[in-house]
Design a protein around this motif. Structure first.
Motif, PDB file in Angstrom:
ATOM      1  N   TYR A 146      50.207  42.217  46.153  1.00 24.51           N
ATOM      2  CA  TYR A 146      50.565  43.260  47.114  1.00 24.51           C
ATOM      3  C   TYR A 146      49.448  43.396  48.137  1.00 24.51           C
ATOM      4  O   TYR A 146      48.269  43.334  47.811  1.00 24.51           O
ATOM      5  N   ARG A 147      49.868  43.593  49.404  1.00 22.04           N
ATOM      6  CA  ARG A 147      48.892  43.699  50.490  1.00 22.04           C
ATOM      7  C   ARG A 147      49.356  44.762  51.476  1.00 22.04           C
ATOM      8  O   ARG A 147      50.538  44.829  51.812  1.00 22.04           O
ATOM      9  N   CYS A 148      48.407  45.608  51.926  1.00 23.07           N
ATOM     10  CA  CYS A 148      48.734  46.601  52.945  1.00 23.07           C
ATOM     11  C   CYS A 148      48.267  46.089  54.308  1.00 23.07           C
ATOM     12  O   CYS A 148      47.499  45.126  54.396  1.00 23.07           O
ATOM     13  N   TYR A 149      48.730  46.722  55.376  1.00 18.96           N
ATOM     14  CA  TYR A 149      48.375  46.210  56.699  1.00 18.96           C
ATOM     15  C   TYR A 149      46.928  46.503  57.063  1.00 18.96           C
ATOM     16  O   TYR A 149      46.384  45.914  57.998  1.00 18.96           O
ATOM     17  N   THR A 150      46.269  47.400  56.311  1.00 17.59           N
ATOM     18  CA  THR A 150      44.837  47.603  56.516  1.00 17.59           C
ATOM     19  C   THR A 150      44.053  46.386  56.041  1.00 17.59           C
ATOM     20  O   THR A 150      42.974  46.093  56.544  1.00 17.59           O
ATOM     21  N   GLY A 151      44.613  45.677  55.052  1.00 18.59           N
ATOM     22  CA  GLY A 151      43.967  44.476  54.533  1.00 18.59           C
ATOM     23  C   GLY A 151      43.678  44.502  53.053  1.00 18.59           C
ATOM     24  O   GLY A 151      43.310  43.488  52.471  1.00 18.59           O
ATOM     25  N   HIS A 152      43.824  45.677  52.385  1.00 19.68           N
ATOM     26  CA  HIS A 152      43.615  45.728  50.939  1.00 19.68           C
ATOM     27  C   HIS A 152      44.673  44.876  50.243  1.00 19.68           C
ATOM     28  O   HIS A 152      45.840  44.875  50.638  1.00 19.68           O
ATOM     29  N   SER A 153      44.254  44.162  49.221  1.00 18.95           N
ATOM     30  CA  SER A 153      45.166  43.267  48.516  1.00 18.95           C
ATOM     31  C   SER A 153      44.919  43.381  47.018  1.00 18.95           C
ATOM     32  O   SER A 153      43.774  43.553  46.581  1.00 18.95           O
ATOM     33  N   PHE A 154      46.001  43.278  46.227  1.00 20.08           N
ATOM     34  CA  PHE A 154      45.896  43.468  44.772  1.00 20.08           C
ATOM     35  C   PHE A 154      46.854  42.530  44.051  1.00 20.08           C
ATOM     36  O   PHE A 154      47.989  42.336  44.481  1.00 20.08           O
ATOM     37  N   THR A 155      46.397  41.965  42.933  1.00 16.10           N
ATOM     38  CA  THR A 155      47.343  41.413  41.976  1.00 16.10           C
ATOM     39  C   THR A 155      47.972  42.593  41.231  1.00 16.10           C
ATOM     40  O   THR A 155      47.487  43.727  41.320  1.00 16.10           O
ATOM     41  N   MET A 156      49.032  42.332  40.474  1.00 13.62           N
ATOM     42  CA  MET A 156      49.689  43.434  39.752  1.00 13.62           C
ATOM     43  C   MET A 156      48.743  44.121  38.765  1.00 13.62           C
ATOM     44  O   MET A 156      48.668  45.360  38.742  1.00 13.62           O
ATOM     45  N   PRO A 157      47.968  43.381  37.934  1.00 12.88           N
ATOM     46  CA  PRO A 157      47.036  44.080  37.032  1.00 12.88           C
ATOM     47  C   PRO A 157      45.963  44.858  37.783  1.00 12.88           C
ATOM     48  O   PRO A 157      45.567  45.939  37.347  1.00 12.88           O
ATOM     49  N   ASP A 158      45.490  44.316  38.910  1.00 17.25           N
ATOM     50  CA  ASP A 158      44.471  45.039  39.678  1.00 17.25           C
ATOM     51  C   ASP A 158      45.059  46.303  40.301  1.00 17.25           C
ATOM     52  O   ASP A 158      44.395  47.340  40.359  1.00 17.25           O
ATOM     53  N   LEU A 159      46.309  46.217  40.762  1.00 17.39           N
ATOM     54  CA  LEU A 159      46.967  47.401  41.324  1.00 17.39           C
ATOM     55  C   LEU A 159      47.138  48.463  40.246  1.00 17.39           C
ATOM     56  O   LEU A 159      46.893  49.657  40.488  1.00 17.39           O
ATOM     57  N   ASP A 160      47.520  48.042  39.052  1.00 15.58           N
ATOM     58  CA  ASP A 160      47.659  48.974  37.933  1.00 15.58           C
ATOM     59  C   ASP A 160      46.321  49.654  37.632  1.00 15.58           C
ATOM     60  O   ASP A 160      46.257  50.882  37.449  1.00 15.58           O
ATOM     61  N   GLU A 161      45.257  48.872  37.635  1.00 17.71           N
ATOM     62  CA  GLU A 161      43.926  49.420  37.360  1.00 17.71           C
ATOM     63  C   GLU A 161      43.515  50.436  38.430  1.00 17.71           C
ATOM     64  O   GLU A 161      42.972  51.500  38.128  1.00 17.71           O
ATOM     65  N   HIS A 162      43.783  50.111  39.695  1.00 14.99           N
ATOM     66  CA  HIS A 162      43.420  51.020  40.779  1.00 14.99           C
ATOM     67  C   HIS A 162      44.260  52.301  40.742  1.00 14.99           C
ATOM     68  O   HIS A 162      43.752  53.391  40.998  1.00 14.99           O
ATOM     69  N   GLN A 163      45.555  52.164  40.436  1.00 14.15           N
ATOM     70  CA  GLN A 163      46.392  53.360  40.323  1.00 14.15           C
ATOM     71  C   GLN A 163      45.909  54.253  39.198  1.00 14.15           C
ATOM     72  O   GLN A 163      45.900  55.486  39.339  1.00 14.15           O
TER      73      GLN A 163
END
Length: 346
Positions: free
Chosen positions: A256-273
């Protein structure tokens, strides 16, 4: 004897070896280079996960004790030289271009800057089938997408054996997503690099998605139109900036990537959430503590007054409800009932 020119440096480096590591990775990298015979046509670029407070000079000192191969820190515009190790610096992405290094202060990827994925994608674009990616010990999945990019451009891929790694997440993540060229104990990786240099590699067609994303990493900020070209809009938002996330698929790797430039794999997104959710819960508990203090002051004041605005019974009821909510939050945050607002998230 004539001095080397910038052109000589560019011609000298025909191969790039990218090494990514996180937790447990520094000792592992030291073991790797201790058993490595440097090739004069190859530049070796080490991208460990670094916090902004860490010292790059310490890494150079530490690694130089393990090998006679020259080591230096990455600098913007630094020329690549064969037979040398370049080490990423804290708080900057490393971008590999033909003949030189570029640094970027763009958005974090997988929560890191420098990020392994960013560096590996740039090397894949710059050196194509002449790139080799190596993933060592580390947590979560940074490096998997970068290894996929190297493979898609015809480069070679090597993974430290997960059974040997101090932290197996990163090596195992690559193996779950890709069929790599080698899975080896660290002490054997140096020999494998020499063998792979002798194997002919096919120059594959340019993967447009990898090319576009590597170019976006050169920008400090991107636009919605940039990201639209990479994937489909999701119903998720970025935990770092709140922007909409676009879903990108690299073969079997979902990111997943936002237009600001932050990018995450699914496990990394889960960790950040999880991190953002815990922060919100602590903030809620703090606000409830403040509300409780206010209600108790109001109760004390009203009990001394005639013509009360609030009955003490009403305030007692509100205090009781608030205590119930606070107890539930403490349970979620795994606090003891008698704990106040203290703990790891305070």
């Amino acid at each position: 004897m004539m001095e080397k020119t910038e052109t000589d440096h560019v011609k000298t480096v025909t191969n790039i070896v990218m090494i990514g590591a996180s937790a447990g990775g520094l000792n592992t990298f030291c073991e790797l280079v201790a058993n490595l015979e440097a090739d004069r046509s190859t530049a070796y670029i080490f991208v460990p996960h670094l916090s902004s407070e860490q010292s790059g000079e310490y890494l150079v000192h530490r690694i130089s004790r393990c090998t006679s191969i020259p080591c230096s820190l990455a600098e913007d515009g630094k020329l690549l030289a064969g037979g040398e190790i370049i080490i990423a610096i804290p708080d900057y992405h490393v971008l590999v271009k033909p003949g030189l290094i570029s640094l970027s202060h763009g958005a974090t990827e997988n929560g890191w800057r420098p990020a392994i994925d960013v560096a590996f994608r740039s090397a894949a674009v710059g050196y194509r089938e002449k790139t080799t990616g190596i993933i060592l010990s580390g947590l979560l999945r940074d490096g998997t997408s970068g290894m996929a990019a190297i493979q898609a451009w015809g480069g070679a891929t090597i993974v430290q054996s997960p059974d040997e790694a101090e932290y197996r997440d990163m090596p195992q993540s690559v193996l779950d997503a890709l069929r790599v060229d080698r899975v080896l104990p660290v002490r054997e990786i140096g020999r494998a690099l020499a063998d792979l240099r002798q194997e002919p590699r096919e120059r594959l067609p340019i993967p447009e998605g990898v090319f576009q994303e590597a170019r976006l990493s050169e920008k400090n900020a991107t636009t919605v139109e940039d990201v639209k070209k990479l994937g489909m809009q999701s119903d998720l938002t970025c935990p770092d900036c709140g922007g909409i996330l676009w879903e990108i698929r690299d073969g079997g790797i979902e990111r997943y990537r936002c237009y600001t430039g932050h990018s995450f794999t699914m496990p990394d997104l889960d960790e950040h959430q999880n991190g953002k959710l815990e922060l919100a819960l602590w903030s809620s508990l703090r606000m409830m503590e403040e509300k409780k203090n206010l209600l108790m002051k109001m109760k004390a004041q009203e009990s001394r007054r005639k013509g009360q605005v609030f009955s003490t019974g009403t305030l007692d009821m509100r205090l009781g409800e608030l205590e119930q909510h606070m107890a539930q939050l403490r349970t979620v945050l795994k606090l003891n009932p008698e704990d106040g607002h203290s703990g790891t998230g305070g």
